[in-house]
Design an enzyme around this catalytic site. Structure first.
Site: not given
Length: 240
Positions: A16, A33, A127
């Protein structure tokens, strides 16, 4: 100093603050972004180095469609750019990419790039990088209930046999789909103190760490601070 023996298996992040980061600099929101995407790459790389098994990021919620057409379009263009530029490294680093949510509703070029990544990394064993995309937890739970109801209607499941495990199995993260364990740690950046419809079922006993740092400024050092905070807590799961 991080304790390697107490590293969370699964970290979930609410990324955020991109818009506020851009506004502070007089830039369009899409620039935030773009900066956030670069931070995401650093955190994926650092998670791999730390030995974290699962990393889930909240990339685009079902509510984000309410944003301007320009911003939504920009977000998905950045996703295509990220996938195209990072796919080779993801494969080389043995990272497996999976998606939580109904990504088939996103723009076709982004969907194609994403499916290319899913296919290229599907056999990787390192991962597990989970991208929550067009994801909302209430929608996820609704879908699970719908699947279970169909099973009951078809006579494959008795109502009295429905357990918490039954519901968990039917979620996007569940064993019928991806078999992802619940996160031990949830991190939210930018100072907001809520989950925003993110993994509501799965985070019932997760430790929550809130950082005031805006996501584009969230460095590997800040990431380690959040993990250190997690490691300092005594997780009793309702016990004494």
């Amino acid at each position: 100093m991080l304790d390697k023996e107490r590293m969370p298996r699964h970290v979930a992040i609410i990324m955020d603050g991109n818009g506020r980061w851009a506004k502070k600099r007089g830039l369009p929101r899409v620039a935030g972004h773009n900066a956030g995407m670069k931070t995401m790459k650093k955190i994926v790389d650092h998670s791999d180095k730390l030995g974290i098994e699962y990393l889930t990021v909240y990339a685009f919620s079902t509510e984000n469609w309410k944003r301007s057409i320009a911003e939504v379009s920009g977000i998905f263009k950045l996703l295509v750019t990220y996938v195209n530029s990072e796919l080779k490294e993801l494969v080389e680093n043995n990272v497996k990419v999976t998606v939580l949510g109904d990504y088939r509703q996103i723009p076709s070029d982004a969907e194609k790039s994403l499916e290319k990544t899913l296919e290229a990394t599907k056999n990787n064993t390192g991962l597990r990088f989970n991208i929550a995309l067009n994801y909302g937890s209430r929608d996820e739970i609704r879908r699970a209930v719908e699947e279970i109801a169909r099973g009951v209607q078809a006579g494959n499941l008795n109502p009295e046999d429905i357990t918490e495990d039954t519901i968990s199995a039917h979620l996007f993260t569940g064993k019928l789909h991806l078999d992802i364990p619940d996160p031990e740690l949830v991190i939210r950046t930018s100072g907001e103190l809520r989950l925003s419809n993110y993994l509501l079922w799965q985070t019932a006993y997760s430790e929550l760490v809130f950082s005031d740092v805006l996501w584009p400024d969230f460095s590997p050092e800040e990431y380690e601070k959040a993990i250190e905070e997690y490691q300092s807590r005594d997780r009793r799961f309702g016990g004494r």
